[in-house]
Structure formats: C-alpha cells, structure tokens
Design an enzyme around this catalytic site. Structure first.
Site, PDB file in Angstrom:
ATOM      1  N   HIS A 216      46.790  25.860  41.980  1.00 28.02           N
ATOM      2  CA  HIS A 216      45.423  26.327  42.242  1.00 28.02           C
ATOM      3  C   HIS A 216      44.372  25.618  41.403  1.00 28.02           C
ATOM      4  CE1 HIS A 216      46.334  28.634  38.612  1.00 28.02           C
ATOM      5  NE2 HIS A 216      45.036  28.719  38.425  1.00 28.02           N
TER       6      HIS A 216
HETATM    7  C1  UD1 Z   1      40.956  31.556  36.742  1.00 27.19           C
HETATM    8  C2  UD1 Z   1      41.040  30.918  35.364  1.00 27.19           C
HETATM    9  C3  UD1 Z   1      42.321  30.098  35.243  1.00 27.19           C
HETATM   10  C4  UD1 Z   1      43.551  30.888  35.654  1.00 27.19           C
HETATM   11  C5  UD1 Z   1      43.340  31.515  37.021  1.00 27.19           C
HETATM   12  C6  UD1 Z   1      44.528  32.369  37.398  1.00 27.19           C
HETATM   13  C7  UD1 Z   1      38.839  30.310  34.395  1.00 27.19           C
HETATM   14  C8  UD1 Z   1      37.967  29.178  34.016  1.00 27.19           C
HETATM   15  N1  UD1 Z   1      39.937  29.992  35.119  1.00 27.19           N
HETATM   16  O1  UD1 Z   1      40.762  30.515  37.695  1.00 27.19           O
HETATM   17  O2  UD1 Z   1      42.474  29.709  33.884  1.00 27.19           O
HETATM   18  O3  UD1 Z   1      44.687  30.041  35.699  1.00 27.19           O
HETATM   19  O4  UD1 Z   1      42.132  32.301  36.998  1.00 27.19           O
HETATM   20  O5  UD1 Z   1      44.378  33.071  38.548  1.00 27.19           O
HETATM   21  O6  UD1 Z   1      38.549  31.437  34.053  1.00 27.19           O
HETATM   22  N2  UD1 Z   1      39.077  35.002  44.167  1.00 27.19           N
HETATM   23  C9  UD1 Z   1      39.461  35.991  45.040  1.00 27.19           C
HETATM   24  N3  UD1 Z   1      39.880  37.174  44.522  1.00 27.19           N
HETATM   25  C10 UD1 Z   1      39.917  37.419  43.185  1.00 27.19           C
HETATM   26  C11 UD1 Z   1      39.500  36.391  42.314  1.00 27.19           C
HETATM   27  C12 UD1 Z   1      39.097  35.196  42.812  1.00 27.19           C
HETATM   28  O7  UD1 Z   1      39.439  35.830  46.240  1.00 27.19           O
HETATM   29  O8  UD1 Z   1      40.320  38.518  42.763  1.00 27.19           O
HETATM   30  C13 UD1 Z   1      38.625  33.714  44.707  1.00 27.19           C
HETATM   31  C14 UD1 Z   1      37.138  33.619  44.627  1.00 27.19           C
HETATM   32  O9  UD1 Z   1      36.646  33.289  45.864  1.00 27.19           O
HETATM   33  C15 UD1 Z   1      36.870  32.499  43.647  1.00 27.19           C
HETATM   34  C16 UD1 Z   1      38.191  31.769  43.513  1.00 27.19           C
HETATM   35  O10 UD1 Z   1      39.205  32.668  43.942  1.00 27.19           O
HETATM   36  O11 UD1 Z   1      35.868  31.637  44.079  1.00 27.19           O
HETATM   37  C17 UD1 Z   1      38.444  31.322  42.105  1.00 27.19           C
HETATM   38  O12 UD1 Z   1      38.350  32.384  41.180  1.00 27.19           O
HETATM   39  P1  UD1 Z   1      37.777  32.154  39.690  1.00 27.19           P
HETATM   40  O13 UD1 Z   1      37.776  33.444  38.957  1.00 27.19           O
HETATM   41  O14 UD1 Z   1      36.510  31.412  39.763  1.00 27.19           O
HETATM   42  O15 UD1 Z   1      38.750  31.188  38.958  1.00 27.19           O
HETATM   43  P2  UD1 Z   1      40.277  30.804  39.189  1.00 27.19           P
HETATM   44  O16 UD1 Z   1      40.324  29.524  39.911  1.00 27.19           O
HETATM   45  O17 UD1 Z   1      41.020  31.987  39.748  1.00 27.19           O
END
Ligand code: UD1
Length: 375
Positions: A216
C-alpha cells in the site's frame, strides 16, 4: 498522574493494546485514550478495538482522510483542545503515522512530557512520510522507548542524552504473544472464504502452500508504471505457483482501479478485505512466503519465521533482515530482484528469530520507565 495516549491508524492499535492493559495495574494513573480518527473504517479501526480488547477511546477527534497537511493540521487543532482541558503529565505516542507527529508537536508546545513508543527507527529515506514523522517525534520526545539495539544506537549517534533513552523491546510482540493461540485456532479455508472479495469457488488451500502479500505504500502503488510491473509479476509468477492471498488496503485498491489493473488482480490473485488482527496473524503463521511493504509484518514474520520479501528499497527495521539473523530480504520494486529472492524463499525453512527483549513484556517496562523518569 494523568497520561494521554494517542492512536490514529491501524498499525498503532496492536501497539497500544498492551500499554492500556499495563496501565490498568496502576490505579494511581489516570489514563485517557485519544483516537485521532485517521483510520475510521470498521475494518481498519473498530475491529482491532474489539479483537484486542482495547478500551473504547475516551475522546475521538474524527479527523478522517485528507492530505498529509490536512490530517496533521486538523489533528493538532483538535488535540490542543484536549490537552488544555485535561492538563496531562504525559502524552504517549506510538509508531510513525501522521497522528504520532501531530500530537508530538502539540505536546511540546503545551509543555507536556512526551514519550515515544518505537523511537529510534530510521529508514534514512526522507521521501517516506513516516520517516518525517519519526524524525520530528524523536527530536521532540522527552522519553524515547526503543524496540531494539539498532534504534538505540541511532539515537546515541544523533546525540540524544542517555537518560532520555530506554531500551524496552518491541511492544507489538506483546500483542502477538497474547493473541497467538486465538489466531492459531482459526480455520484457513473458512477465513479466506469469509473475507474473499470475489465470491467464486476458491482453489484448495493448505498450510505452507499459499503466499500472502500486502502492498500500500506510495512508492509501490502511486506510479502506474511501477504498480503494473508489480501486478504482472505477482499474477504471472507467484499466483501461477500457488494461491496468492492479498488483504487489500483501501488506498491500494483505489490505485489499482484508477490505473485499470483491478480486473487482472481479481482474476488471478485472491483479494481479501483488510483483515482483522487474528486472521492476518493466522495467515502469517503458515504462509509459504510473505511479500509486503508493511513494517509491522516484517517484524511479525521475524518472530514467526515466515520467509519475507520486503518490497521496499530500505527499511527502518533492519533487525528483521537476514543479515541480522532475521528472515526478511529487501527487494525494492526491482522485478528481477524480487523474482530471485522469491525463488530462493521457496526453499527456506521457517526459522523463527526473537531479537533481544521481544519477549512479550515490553509494556510493563514502558510503564516503569515513565514512572521512574525524572524530567
Ligand atoms: C497510514 C500510515 C502508514 C501505515 C498505514 C497502515 C501515515 C503517514 N501513514 O498510511 O504508516 O503503514 O496507515 O494502514 O500516517 N482509508 C479508508 N479507510 C480508512 C482509512 C483510510 O478508506 O479507515 C483510505 C482513505 O481514502 C485514504 C487512504 O485510505 O485516502 C489512505 O489513508 P491514510 O490515513 O492517508 O494513510 P495510509 O496510506 O493508510
């Protein structure tokens, strides 16, 4: 004494569970658990609270998704209000996500003691958002709690005074040890059937005869040229050898759809929902090989002995690598390198390795270090 601890995203939950439990043994400590809401789905968040018996957060900041600046900014605004209202003695942050960094900045601007669980990890790759978060958090922390000797040395090299560092071990392994038996009791075929995104007949599944992957990180999924080469390798090579299971992170799925790669993935790979803690651990326990860009999985593979291909150019967790006695090989996203390491891994035997103080007792050491710390 009042302690506020902070969680925001999935990799934080398995680290905070043992800390909450250890604090319960100290009635003199008032503990307030804050969830920033960076991860908010049932599958990315709520299921971990239920599975790991983490108490419901006392305060939820509901920050949600957004750019890095939006997440950090919103978290700071909301967390500052909490700190002013509760007047804590300590703020405890874990890991390296945006919530960790945002709440560390607030802690120090409000002159509150800051303790960082999982301090000292360094990938030395400033292009990773998590590395920025680690550097900021460690620079601001009063008490730096390190998981291994390599992180301890990193902090010494950076000039952190000895009295601010405590080598306590890896708190995630406390959770792994507590939950191992429950994970082992899960039935492989039933689990995969329940969580498969595509409702179609599954190939026969057997222990040591399937592969698991997770991917991811922006470095792997944000560039269509890189992602499509990775998908080609995974579908044409790995999935041709054995069933390949992919519990898929929402951001990875979004990118696959955007770049027109989802059809190929759903046909050849077995995509699964983001898994709960026990289900993921169950797969890891008997997978033939793990392919991942997750930091936590590298560490779990190390203790379980699962051959692990780390699909990154670098890692902030070198203690898990083969050169340090672990089972993980850094393969980046260079397909030739991944393929060679993958073919080798098929001949490895499961070889569990337990770095010093990854003994399931880290949370107790952390609570002691906080109580004994003199600022
Ligand atoms: C975050 C962490 C990363 C970790 C990862 C594990 C940072 C900088 N990165 O990255 O270190 O490895 O989490 O999961 O904090 N989304 C959903 N549902 C959710 C959460 C997110 O659909 O519950 C989607 C959202 O559309 C979002 C994308 O996933 O745009 C990414 O989520 P985000 O919290 O920005 O960071 P991660 O890539 O998950």
């Amino acid at each position: 004494m009042t302690v506020i601890s902070v969680v925001g995203a999935r990799p934080n939950f398995m680290k905070i569970a043992p800390f909450c439990r250890a604090l319960k043994k100290h009635p003199e400590i008032r503990h307030i658990l804050v969830h920033t809401g960076q991860h908010y789905d049932v599958r990315m968040s709520d299921s971990f609270f239920a599975d790991l018996a983490i108490p419901a957060p006392d305060i939820h900041l509901n920050v949600g998704s957004g750019s890095h600046a939006a997440q950090v900014g919103k978290t700071m605004i909301e967390f500052e209000k909490v700190v002013r209202a509760e007047n804590p003695d300590w703020i405890v942050v874990v890991g390296d996500v945006n919530a960790t960094c945002a709440c560390s900045i607030v802690a120090k601007k409000e002159h509150v003691g800051l303790a960082h669980i999982e301090a000292g990890l360094r990938s030395n790759d400033i292009d990773m958002p998590e590395e920025v978060n680690r550097l900021v958090t460690d620079r601001l922390s009063d008490l730096l709690l390190t998981p291994d000797r390599i992180s301890l040395d990193n902090l010494r090299r950076e000039g952190v005074p000895e009295n601010r560092i405590a080598f306590v071990g890896n708190i995630m392994i406390d959770t792994l040890e507590e939950q191992r038996a429950e994970a082992a009791s899960r039935d492989l075929t039933a689990l995969v059937g329940r969580e498969a995104l595509e409702k179609r007949p599954l190939p026969p599944l057997a222990d040591d005869a399937f592969a698991v992957m997770t991917m991811h990180r922006p470095s792997n999924v944000d560039d269509p040229a890189i992602l499509s080469k990775m998908v080609d390798f995974l579908t044409e090579k790995v999935a041709a050898d054995m069933p390949l299971l992919w519990p898929i992170h929402p951001r990875a799925k979004k990118q696959l759809e955007l770049f027109g790669l989802w059809e190929k993935v759903r046909e050849k790979i077995i995509p699964l929902n983001p898994l709960g803690y026990h289900d993921m651990l169950r797969l890891n326990m008997t997978a033939k090989v793990m392919l991942t860009d997750s930091g936590g999985l590298q560490e779990e593979c190390c203790v379980l002995g699962t051959p692990c291909l780390t699909m990154r150019r670098n890692t902030e967790r070198p203690v898990t690598l083969q050169e340090h006695g672990g089972v993980s090989v850094l393969v980046g996203n260079d397909i030739a390198k991944i393929e060679t390491a993958y073919r080798d891994a098929l001949f490895f035997r499961r070889r569990p390795m337990r770095p010093e103080l990854w003994d399931g007792k880290t949370a107790e050491r952390i609570v002691r270090a906080i109580l004994e710390f003199r600022r």
